[in-house]
Design a protein around this motif. Structure first.
Motif, short mmCIF file in Angstrom:
data_model
loop_
_atom_site.label_atom_id
_atom_site.label_comp_id
_atom_site.label_asym_id
_atom_site.label_seq_id
_atom_site.Cartn_x
_atom_site.Cartn_y
_atom_site.Cartn_z
N HIS A 84 -34.67 50.34 -24.57
CA HIS A 84 -34.05 51.58 -24.32
C HIS A 84 -35.17 52.23 -23.37
O HIS A 84 -35.62 53.70 -23.55
CB HIS A 84 -33.58 52.28 -25.38
CG HIS A 84 -32.70 51.59 -26.39
ND1 HIS A 84 -31.36 51.57 -26.17
CD2 HIS A 84 -32.79 50.93 -27.46
CE1 HIS A 84 -30.86 50.75 -26.79
NE2 HIS A 84 -31.77 50.54 -28.04
N VAL A 85 -35.73 51.61 -22.46
CA VAL A 85 -36.74 52.01 -21.48
C VAL A 85 -35.97 52.37 -19.94
O VAL A 85 -35.17 51.38 -19.65
CB VAL A 85 -37.69 51.44 -21.47
CG1 VAL A 85 -38.85 52.08 -20.27
CG2 VAL A 85 -38.48 51.08 -22.69
N PRO A 86 -36.01 53.46 -19.30
CA PRO A 86 -35.36 53.70 -18.41
C PRO A 86 -35.60 52.83 -17.01
O PRO A 86 -34.80 52.67 -16.27
CB PRO A 86 -35.45 55.17 -17.90
CG PRO A 86 -36.83 55.44 -18.45
CD PRO A 86 -36.96 54.56 -19.80
N LYS A 87 -37.11 52.61 -16.87
CA LYS A 87 -37.16 51.74 -15.70
C LYS A 87 -37.85 50.32 -16.07
O LYS A 87 -38.26 50.15 -16.99
CB LYS A 87 -38.38 52.54 -14.88
CG LYS A 87 -37.91 53.85 -14.37
CD LYS A 87 -39.38 54.36 -13.43
CE LYS A 87 -38.83 55.82 -12.82
NZ LYS A 87 -39.75 56.46 -12.11
N ALA A 88 -37.57 49.33 -15.23
CA ALA A 88 -38.13 47.91 -15.20
C ALA A 88 -38.58 47.33 -14.21
O ALA A 88 -38.05 47.66 -12.78
CB ALA A 88 -36.87 47.03 -15.62
N TYR A 89 -39.71 47.02 -13.98
CA TYR A 89 -40.35 46.24 -12.96
C TYR A 89 -40.65 44.84 -13.13
O TYR A 89 -41.29 44.48 -13.96
CB TYR A 89 -41.64 46.98 -12.45
CG TYR A 89 -41.50 48.28 -11.96
CD1 TYR A 89 -41.38 48.54 -10.76
CD2 TYR A 89 -41.57 49.61 -12.84
CE1 TYR A 89 -41.17 49.95 -10.24
CE2 TYR A 89 -41.34 50.92 -12.41
CZ TYR A 89 -41.19 50.90 -11.08
OH TYR A 89 -41.02 52.19 -10.38
N GLY A 90 -40.13 43.91 -12.51
CA GLY A 90 -40.74 42.72 -12.45
C GLY A 90 -41.83 42.01 -11.70
O GLY A 90 -42.26 41.10 -11.81
N ASN A 91 -42.72 42.97 -11.30
CA ASN A 91 -44.00 42.91 -10.80
C ASN A 91 -44.90 44.12 -10.90
O ASN A 91 -44.28 45.31 -10.42
CB ASN A 91 -43.76 42.68 -9.24
CG ASN A 91 -45.14 42.01 -8.63
OD1 ASN A 91 -46.08 42.75 -8.92
ND2 ASN A 91 -45.06 41.05 -7.63
N TYR A 92 -45.81 44.03 -11.53
CA TYR A 92 -46.79 45.27 -11.90
C TYR A 92 -47.06 45.90 -10.36
O TYR A 92 -47.38 47.30 -10.34
CB TYR A 92 -47.85 44.86 -12.71
CG TYR A 92 -49.01 44.25 -11.96
CD1 TYR A 92 -50.03 45.01 -11.35
CD2 TYR A 92 -49.29 42.91 -11.92
CE1 TYR A 92 -51.24 44.52 -10.77
CE2 TYR A 92 -50.34 42.44 -11.13
CZ TYR A 92 -51.50 43.27 -10.68
OH TYR A 92 -52.66 42.88 -9.78
N ARG A 93 -47.31 45.15 -9.55
CA ARG A 93 -47.81 45.88 -8.04
C ARG A 93 -46.78 46.76 -7.42
O ARG A 93 -47.20 48.09 -7.17
CB ARG A 93 -48.20 44.91 -7.04
CG ARG A 93 -49.39 44.11 -7.61
CD ARG A 93 -49.54 43.00 -6.30
NE ARG A 93 -50.68 42.08 -6.83
CZ ARG A 93 -51.91 42.45 -6.37
NH1 ARG A 93 -52.39 43.69 -5.94
NH2 ARG A 93 -53.12 41.72 -6.76
#
Length: 383
Positions: free
Chosen positions: A49-58
């Motif tokens: 239940h986290v609003p943002k998702a990133y597939g690359n830390y950069r």
């Protein structure tokens, strides 16, 4: 108090523990999850239940809302992620070890000092109330001159040759395993509690299981399985180590670590012998201290707001008899870390900085050299 927005990179065992601790504080918002690959990141963010998702830390580094990055990735990813986070103006709370080599940890330490950002390494055992009480006992001279420091950290999760984890492989975990993975906690705790620096070491390490069955598929922390769908591989990191140490005040110490001690799950212990009294603390029974004397009965000090020293009170959250443990130590660490992010006074200095993380890497490097040469090795200066 304003809310700080944070991101967690990695959602394995320790990553999920960070997520839970962040949410228990109240004044920090977990705004993003980062995993390798957008599909996995999306799934983890939805699950947590986290609003943002990133597939690359950069990509995360360019998110201006994120002030703090929690680096919960495997060891081999710590250096580059920590470095890039600092270069992009983010405060960083990193899992230990800070890096795999002392050259990398020195670069990070100097970069953090240059940038003036808040940095932390998760040596969370500092944060137990009775550890804070013990530290105050040392500072108040209740134990007298510290003569001997004894410690051990014993586990059994790699007891069988079918037990496997990425920490076993030097390219992922680093060239030392038991010493680096759990021994680092003992060295940090001994120095933090006593206020004395380790200046010289003499070490013996053993790879008791020279071959292990490595799963052909992906494995997780604390994996234990059968020999099916595995390959037999050579092991080049130690299962066990013992280290004699010399402290800067002339005191002595001895520490033992093992990941192959049957029946020991997370058995971290610290014993301090002074000229007035001795004290023992055990992580699996964290809410009391045993105090010993030569000429009178031993005492037990329990975790109770009415019994502990004032310095330990900020680390207690419940009345006596309402036991607190490992999850609270992680929360305490983050509370003090975020105090620094918000510019508040952190009188205890209880969060290990990148400087202290670098110091532990220098100790580990000396231990590796000592085990290889069979000789005492001095700890190099920070820079």
């Amino acid at each position: 108090m304003r809310k700080v927005k944070a991101a967690v990179i990695g959602t394995g065992f320790i990553g999920k523990a960070h997520v839970e601790a962040i949410r228990r504080m109240g004044h920090v918002e977990l705004a993003a999850i980062v995993l390798d690959g957008q599909e996995k990141a999306d799934a983890a963010a939805a699950s947590l239940h986290v609003p943002k998702a990133y597939g690359n830390y950069r990509d995360l580094l360019h998110d201006s809302e994120i002030e703090v990055i929690h680096n919960c990735t495997p060891n081999h990813m710590h250096f580059e992620i920590n470095k890039q986070a600092l270069l992009h103006g983010k405060h960083v709370l990193s899992e230990k070890p800070l890096t795999r080599t002392y050259e990398e940890s020195q670069e990070l330490y100097l970069l953090a000092r240059e940038k003036g950002l808040v940095t932390g390494v998760n040596f969370n055992y500092r944060q137990f109330p009775m550890i804070q009480h013990l530290r105050a006992m040392v500072q108040d001279n209740d134990l007298g001159d510290i003569r001997l420091v004894r410690g051990s950290y014993l586990q059994d999760w790699l007891f069988y040759d079918t037990d496997y984890n990425w920490r076993i492989e030097p390219e992922y975990g680093g060239k030392t395993r038991a010493i680096g993975d759990i021994g680092s906690h003992v060295f940090d705790l001994a120095q933090y509690v006593t206020g004395m620096r380790i200046v010289e070491v003499f070490a013996d390490t053993v790879t008791a299981i020279p071959k292990r069955y490595k799963p052909l598929h992906q494995w997780s922390t604390f994996h234990s399985g059968s020999k099916e769908e595995t390959e037999l591989v050579d092991i080049h990191t130690e299962d066990y180590g013992s280290v004699l140490v010399k402290f800067e005040n002339g005191g002595r110490g001895v520490f033992t670590v093992s990941q192959i001690s049957a029946g020991k799950k997370n058995a971290l212990e610290l014993h301090i012998d002074g000229s007035k009294a001795s004290v023992s603390w055990r992580q699996e029974e964290p809410n009391h201290l045993d105090v010993g004397f030569r000429d009178k009965p031993a005492e037990t000090v329990r975790r109770d707001p009415g019994c502990v020293k004032a310095a330990a009170l900020p680390y207690l959250h419940y009345p006596g008899g309402h036991e607190e443990g490992w999850p609270e130590s992680l929360k305490n660490m983050m509370l003090h870390f975020y105090d620094q992010v918000l510019g508040m006074d952190n009188r205890s200095q209880s969060v290990a900085s990148f400087e202290e993380g670098h110091n532990i890497m220098l100790i580990e490097e000396a231990i590796v050299k000592s085990a290889e040469t069979g000789s005492w090795q001095k700890i190099e200066a920070l820079y």
